[in-house]
Design a protein around this motif. Structure first.
Motif, PDB file in Angstrom:
ATOM      1  N   ASP A 296      18.982   9.412  38.427  1.00  0.00           N
ATOM      2  CA  ASP A 296      18.291  10.659  38.767  1.00  0.00           C
ATOM      3  C   ASP A 296      17.151  10.948  37.801  1.00  0.00           C
ATOM      4  O   ASP A 296      16.088  11.424  38.189  1.00  0.00           O
ATOM      5  N   LYS A 297      17.353  10.654  36.515  1.00  0.00           N
ATOM      6  CA  LYS A 297      16.322  10.945  35.510  1.00  0.00           C
ATOM      7  C   LYS A 297      15.111  10.039  35.676  1.00  0.00           C
ATOM      8  O   LYS A 297      13.982  10.465  35.513  1.00  0.00           O
ATOM      9  N   ALA A 298      15.343   8.771  35.969  1.00  0.00           N
ATOM     10  CA  ALA A 298      14.245   7.799  36.040  1.00  0.00           C
ATOM     11  C   ALA A 298      13.618   7.728  37.418  1.00  0.00           C
ATOM     12  O   ALA A 298      12.504   7.237  37.556  1.00  0.00           O
ATOM     13  N   GLY A 299      14.312   8.218  38.438  1.00  0.00           N
ATOM     14  CA  GLY A 299      13.809   8.087  39.802  1.00  0.00           C
ATOM     15  C   GLY A 299      12.443   8.706  39.999  1.00  0.00           C
ATOM     16  O   GLY A 299      11.595   8.168  40.702  1.00  0.00           O
TER      17      GLY A 299
ATOM     18  N   VAL B 214      23.022   2.807  34.486  1.00  0.00           N
ATOM     19  CA  VAL B 214      22.482   2.905  35.850  1.00  0.00           C
ATOM     20  C   VAL B 214      22.826   4.254  36.469  1.00  0.00           C
ATOM     21  O   VAL B 214      21.968   4.929  37.048  1.00  0.00           O
ATOM     22  N   ASN B 215      24.085   4.689  36.324  1.00  0.00           N
ATOM     23  CA  ASN B 215      24.528   5.953  36.924  1.00  0.00           C
ATOM     24  C   ASN B 215      23.800   7.156  36.326  1.00  0.00           C
ATOM     25  O   ASN B 215      23.333   8.043  37.046  1.00  0.00           O
TER      26      ASN B 215
ATOM     27  N   GLY C 240       3.017   7.225  42.526  1.00  0.00           N
ATOM     28  CA  GLY C 240       2.470   6.561  43.709  1.00  0.00           C
ATOM     29  C   GLY C 240       3.480   6.575  44.838  1.00  0.00           C
ATOM     30  O   GLY C 240       4.546   7.161  44.749  1.00  0.00           O
ATOM     31  N   THR C 241       3.150   5.905  45.935  1.00  0.00           N
ATOM     32  CA  THR C 241       3.993   5.948  47.118  1.00  0.00           C
ATOM     33  C   THR C 241       4.761   4.655  47.330  1.00  0.00           C
ATOM     34  O   THR C 241       5.469   4.508  48.302  1.00  0.00           O
ATOM     35  N   GLY C 242       4.638   3.717  46.418  1.00  0.00           N
ATOM     36  CA  GLY C 242       5.296   2.428  46.600  1.00  0.00           C
ATOM     37  C   GLY C 242       6.772   2.446  46.306  1.00  0.00           C
ATOM     38  O   GLY C 242       7.463   1.466  46.535  1.00  0.00           O
ATOM     39  N   GLY C 243       7.318   3.563  45.801  1.00  0.00           N
ATOM     40  CA  GLY C 243       8.736   3.633  45.521  1.00  0.00           C
ATOM     41  C   GLY C 243       9.087   2.950  44.217  1.00  0.00           C
ATOM     42  O   GLY C 243       9.543   3.581  43.289  1.00  0.00           O
ATOM     43  N   LEU C 244       8.875   1.652  44.128  1.00  0.00           N
ATOM     44  CA  LEU C 244       9.218   0.925  42.920  1.00  0.00           C
ATOM     45  C   LEU C 244       7.970   0.648  42.099  1.00  0.00           C
ATOM     46  O   LEU C 244       7.690  -0.474  41.712  1.00  0.00           O
ATOM     47  N   ALA C 245       7.209   1.689  41.865  1.00  0.00           N
ATOM     48  CA  ALA C 245       5.981   1.559  41.072  1.00  0.00           C
ATOM     49  C   ALA C 245       6.341   1.488  39.597  1.00  0.00           C
ATOM     50  O   ALA C 245       7.465   1.791  39.219  1.00  0.00           O
TER      51      ALA C 245
ATOM     52  N   ALA D  15      15.879  -2.141  38.334  1.00  0.00           N
ATOM     53  CA  ALA D  15      17.326  -2.292  38.162  1.00  0.00           C
ATOM     54  C   ALA D  15      18.040  -0.954  38.325  1.00  0.00           C
ATOM     55  O   ALA D  15      19.066  -0.858  39.002  1.00  0.00           O
ATOM     56  N   ILE D  16      17.484   0.095  37.728  1.00  0.00           N
ATOM     57  CA  ILE D  16      18.119   1.403  37.804  1.00  0.00           C
ATOM     58  C   ILE D  16      17.971   1.996  39.197  1.00  0.00           C
ATOM     59  O   ILE D  16      18.919   2.540  39.763  1.00  0.00           O
ATOM     60  N   ALA D  17      16.790   1.860  39.787  1.00  0.00           N
ATOM     61  CA  ALA D  17      16.562   2.405  41.127  1.00  0.00           C
ATOM     62  C   ALA D  17      17.468   1.751  42.167  1.00  0.00           C
ATOM     63  O   ALA D  17      17.921   2.404  43.108  1.00  0.00           O
ATOM     64  N   SER D  18      17.745   0.459  41.990  1.00  0.00           N
ATOM     65  CA  SER D  18      18.572  -0.259  42.964  1.00  0.00           C
ATOM     66  C   SER D  18      20.046  -0.332  42.558  1.00  0.00           C
ATOM     67  O   SER D  18      20.866  -0.913  43.270  1.00  0.00           O
ATOM     68  N   GLY D  19      20.394   0.239  41.395  1.00  0.00           N
ATOM     69  CA  GLY D  19      21.781   0.219  40.941  1.00  0.00           C
ATOM     70  C   GLY D  19      22.248  -1.161  40.497  1.00  0.00           C
ATOM     71  O   GLY D  19      23.441  -1.474  40.575  1.00  0.00           O
ATOM     72  N   ASP D  20      21.322  -1.991  40.028  1.00  0.00           N
ATOM     73  CA  ASP D  20      21.631  -3.373  39.648  1.00  0.00           C
ATOM     74  C   ASP D  20      22.140  -3.425  38.206  1.00  0.00           C
ATOM     75  O   ASP D  20      21.400  -3.719  37.272  1.00  0.00           O
ATOM     76  N   LYS D  21      23.446  -3.152  38.031  1.00  0.00           N
ATOM     77  CA  LYS D  21      24.016  -3.137  36.676  1.00  0.00           C
ATOM     78  C   LYS D  21      24.015  -4.531  36.048  1.00  0.00           C
ATOM     79  O   LYS D  21      23.931  -4.668  34.836  1.00  0.00           O
TER      80      LYS D  21
END
Length: 199
Positions: free
Chosen positions: A130-133, A125-126, A138-143, A101-107
Motif C-alpha cells: 500500500d505504501k509503495a503502490g 511485500v505485505n 505515470g499511467t504505466g502501472g509499473l513505472a 516485486a512489491i506491486a506483484s507480491g513476488d516475495k
C-alpha cells in the motif's frame, strides 16, 4: 541531520566509502549499486544521505539516487528490516525491480537478497504494497518509483521531509509536473505540489 554530501572519493570497500569534504572524511555505508557508480578515487561525488542515530552508534548511509534513499526509508519502516538488510535488498534489486516485486507480491524476488528469509520477504511485500503502490508515476502501472531524476525527485523528497507519505508526495509532484512541464524548477514543483496535496 546530514542530507547530502559533496566531496572527493577518498576510498571505498565492499560496503562503504569515505568521502573527503574539505578535509573531513565521512564514512558512508552504501549499497553495492551506489558504490559501483561512484567513479575513481579522487573523483568528485555527490551522495544523498540518511543519518541513523542509535544508543551505540551514528551511521551515515549514502545513495547515488534520491529514489534509492526513498526505498531505504520505506524498507527500514518494516519491522525486522535494519539498515544492513535494506542495503542488501538495494544491492540485489534496482528500484524498478523492487517496485515490480512489491506491486506483484513476488516475495521470492525480495528473498534473493542476503539476510532476507521467506517470512521477512513476505512481511516486506505485505507492509509496503500500500505504501509503495502510489509511488509509481505515470499511467504505466509499473513505472519507476520516481518518474525522473532532478527536480521531480527532489520535490518528492522535499514533500516527504515535510511529513507527507511517499505515495502522497509522488502523486502530488506528478500532478504538478504534468501541469508545469518536465522543465519546471524545484521551487515551482514544490509550491504547486503542496497545493495539489492540500486539496
Amino acid at each position: 541531520m546530514i542530507a547530502k554530501l559533496r566531496g572527493l572519493l577518498d576510498s571505498f570497500t565492499a560496503d562503504h566509502a569515505v568521502i573527503d569534504v574539505q578535509g573531513v572524511g565521512y564514512l558512508v555505508q552504501a549499497s553495492a549499486r551506489t558504490l559501483s557508480v561512484l567513479g575513481a578515487i579522487g573523483d568528485e561525488v555527490v551522495l544523498h544521505t540518511e543519518m541513523q542515530v542509535s544508543d551505540d552508534a551514528i551511521r551515515l548511509i549514502g545513495f547515488a539516487r534520491v529514489e534509492e534513499r526513498d526505498w531505504f526509508r520505506l524498507l527500514t519502516s518494516v519491522q525486522g528490516v535494519g539498515s544492513k538488510v535494506a542495503l542488501a535488498i538495494l544491492s540485489t534489486l534496482s528500484s524498478d525491480e523492487l517496485h515490480r516485486a512489491i506491486a506483484s507480491g513476488d516475495k521470492a524476488m525480495v528473498a534473493r537478497a542476503n539476510g532476507v528469509g521467506p517470512k521477512l520477504a513476505q512481511r516486506i511485500v505485505n507492509e509496503l504494497k500500500d505504501k509503495a503502490g502510489g509511488i509509481a508515476l505515470g499511467t504505466g502501472g509499473l513505472a519507476p518509483v520516481v518518474a525522473s531524476v532532478g527536480a521531480a525527485a527532489d520535490a518528492v523528497s522535499a514533500l516527504a521531509n515535510l511529513g507527507f507519505k511517499p505515495a502522497e508526495a509522488s502523486a502530488a509532484v506528478a500532478k504538478a509536473e504534468a501541469e508545469l512541464g518536465a522543465e519546471a524548477s524545484l521551487d515551482a514543483l514544490v509550491r504547486l505540489a503542496l497545493k495539489k496535496a492540500a486539496r
